[in-house]
Design a protein around this motif. Sequence first.
Motif, short mmCIF file in Angstrom:
data_model
loop_
_atom_site.label_atom_id
_atom_site.label_comp_id
_atom_site.label_asym_id
_atom_site.label_seq_id
_atom_site.Cartn_x
_atom_site.Cartn_y
_atom_site.Cartn_z
N LEU A 47 0.68 -1.16 -0.04
CA LEU A 47 -0.10 0.19 -0.26
C LEU A 47 1.06 1.24 -0.01
CD1 LEU A 47 -2.78 -0.95 2.74
CD2 LEU A 47 -2.90 -0.28 0.40
N PRO A 48 0.61 2.31 -0.69
CA PRO A 48 1.39 3.64 -0.70
C PRO A 48 1.20 4.02 0.59
CG PRO A 48 -0.07 3.30 -2.63
CD PRO A 48 -0.66 2.25 -1.75
N GLU A 49 2.24 4.60 0.94
CA GLU A 49 2.53 5.42 2.42
C GLU A 49 2.48 6.98 2.00
OE1 GLU A 49 3.84 3.38 5.73
OE2 GLU A 49 4.99 1.82 4.54
N LEU A 218 -11.55 12.32 -0.45
CA LEU A 218 -10.93 11.40 -1.44
C LEU A 218 -10.45 10.10 -0.93
CD1 LEU A 218 -8.68 13.97 -2.99
CD2 LEU A 218 -10.50 12.98 -4.36
N GLY A 219 -10.18 9.98 0.51
CA GLY A 219 -10.01 8.89 1.08
C GLY A 219 -8.50 8.50 0.88
N PRO A 220 -7.99 7.32 1.59
CA PRO A 220 -6.56 6.72 1.48
C PRO A 220 -6.28 6.33 0.05
CG PRO A 220 -8.11 5.41 2.42
CD PRO A 220 -8.90 6.33 2.28
N TRP A 221 -4.94 6.41 0.12
CA TRP A 221 -4.28 5.78 -1.17
C TRP A 221 -4.84 6.10 -2.63
CZ3 TRP A 221 -6.84 1.64 1.97
CH2 TRP A 221 -6.45 1.49 3.20
N LEU A 223 -3.10 7.86 -4.90
CA LEU A 223 -1.89 7.90 -5.90
C LEU A 223 -1.38 6.41 -5.82
CD1 LEU A 223 -2.03 11.02 -5.83
CD2 LEU A 223 0.38 10.64 -6.44
N THR A 224 -0.84 5.75 -6.67
CA THR A 224 -0.13 4.45 -6.93
C THR A 224 1.02 4.48 -6.20
OG1 THR A 224 0.67 4.59 -9.04
CG2 THR A 224 -1.48 3.97 -8.99
N GLY A 225 1.62 3.49 -5.87
CA GLY A 225 2.88 3.27 -5.37
C GLY A 225 4.04 3.71 -6.58
#
Lengths: 337, 337
Positions: A47-49, A218-221, A223-225
Amino acid sequence: MLEHGGRLLRAAQRYGIAAQDWLDLSTGINPSAWPVPEIPARAWHRLPEDDDGLIEAARACYGAEHLLPVAGSQAAIQVLPQLRARSRVGVLAPGYAEHAHAWRRAGHAVETAPAAELFARAEAFDVIVLIHPNNPGGDAFEREALIALHSELAARGGWLLIDEAFIDATPERSVCADSARAGLIVLRSVGKFFGLAGARAGFVCAAPDLLEALRERLGPWTLTGPARYVMRQALADRDWQAAMRRRLLAQGARLAAMLSAHGLVPSGGSAFFQWRRDPRALQWHQALAQRGILTRWFEQPASLRFGLPGAEHEWQRLDQALAQVVQAFNDADRSEP
Amino acid sequence: MLEHGGRLLRAAQRYGIAAQDWLDLSTGINPSAWPVPEIPARAWHRLPEDDDGLIEAARACYGAEHLLPVAGSQAAIQVLPQLRARSRVGVLAPGYAEHAHAWRRAGHAVETAPAAELFARAEAFDVIVLIHPNNPGGDAFEREALIALHSELAARGGWLLIDEAFIDATPERSVCADSARAGLIVLRSVGKFFGLAGARAGFVCAAPDLLEALRERLGPWTLTGPARYVMRQALADRDWQAAMRRRLLAQGARLAAMLSAHGLVPSGGSAFFQWRRDPRALQWHQALAQRGILTRWFEQPASLRFGLPGAEHEWQRLDQALAQVVQAFNDADRSEP
């Protein structure tokens, strides 16, 4: 859904020309992209951080105090109208049509108007949306005028929203450095300047409470990693950026000169594209498409937008196609009574 | 924002252990990811196009008639509540908390309850949200019960929303094939099964008019070009999928057995994770974190979720750490009066 440039697969089908044989000038995306390195597997797997350094790189690059990474400025355009109660919204037109579309869908009272009218009638609006430089018209605004407009709107709780998707060749015009002021919202795109439209990445620069409300929506994550990994490095690559600014300015001028030489003197433009109002816009669009060159045609006002060719042979191909179309139009005109 | 697994960088800081030295079991993501090939440059450079074959690949893989690619099921979770007037919504709990959060934020009357209660009191709700298998509890449902529940809700214009993020090891339980029925909405995730959580890709399977409303809300280009390129191939790789299903089922069983051997008999789980209600959940979480093993701790109910270790040495490391913690707890218990 609105119509956009970049629909190459559809054009390929319509004109019977294989996708790889086209010169796609239908978008304003820099054809000389930042060179993407190999992506480490962990960028795909995990998951992207948020705390990976992307925000710091963007802050330094754009000179904005606070910013939120979003999945392309489009993601912000969709959601920002949801953060206000019903408002009177003035949107620059003609311009990138998704702005007015999103504000209307969210139930606001939307008026589209040329820039001069929006500035002159600012008191009639709670929110004014500008695109700077404008797409496709290329209109540019003075910083002092923008700050004054913002002050007037903000004094009554209003917003000035400025979409700076095409400003990167002329960053001195950006008001990112002022975007911590309440009610000033600036959108930056990484797709156009860095030539990475597939990465779906952009930034909203604004005051912290607005960014927090947006982030919650927009919620979490978002953007992609892999996109985060690439953008973090592209935003820090100042040498590439400086060289690319010079190159884009030169190429924008070259494109304007080439179009002018074939009678298509631009009505406006930016370093990333040139725009021509023309009563024969549709005929031009079709004649170029038959030669495998995709432009963006606008019905209202009748006009064409040309993005930048990339390699030298692409410039030559455009030059030759323009000459052929002029010739074909002349022949057709002569054969009519 | 809600708390989630996968916050490795923060744990690294808190426990003073470098990020690369952790065994991260805090998510339910398959550690044996589909092998990502090199990404062609054009996937980065161009705007993603809808007609690139991704939808066809997903349709064949999931057996759903109609589906919409979204930037992770999270994106759909955020927006679906905006497509209904104020409704009475029953959400499975404990379960993935973003569902109830999103419905509440959109102004609906939300009740959280165990599955048995939602089924028994279906008439009290306009929308019921299930997670199948549930995360973290692992609850599974019979297809007939789901279809009956859907029929009851749909007869009065209601929705049954089923989040199948963790169903891929047991696809025979999916109701994707029924998702063209009005009011049945199924979410599929590619991040968990394919081990590509960084790609932010998922699908909503539902009737066409609902997908169109969702698509309008989400706007164009919600997935990146590279993610589309990768997913199109992963979804078509049936051999890998079949082998991975067998492997995940075996590994889920191995994890349950390992935890049981150390006194942590799971309270529930799936092929992707095991879940343990335990009054000492926080102590377990901290003791494992001090040994560089990150689990997901839930405060309410006090519980721990363990994702799958990947390489054999990671299994050994977990086994040893569990033994050490048991020993440490025993020593501490003995030294108390």
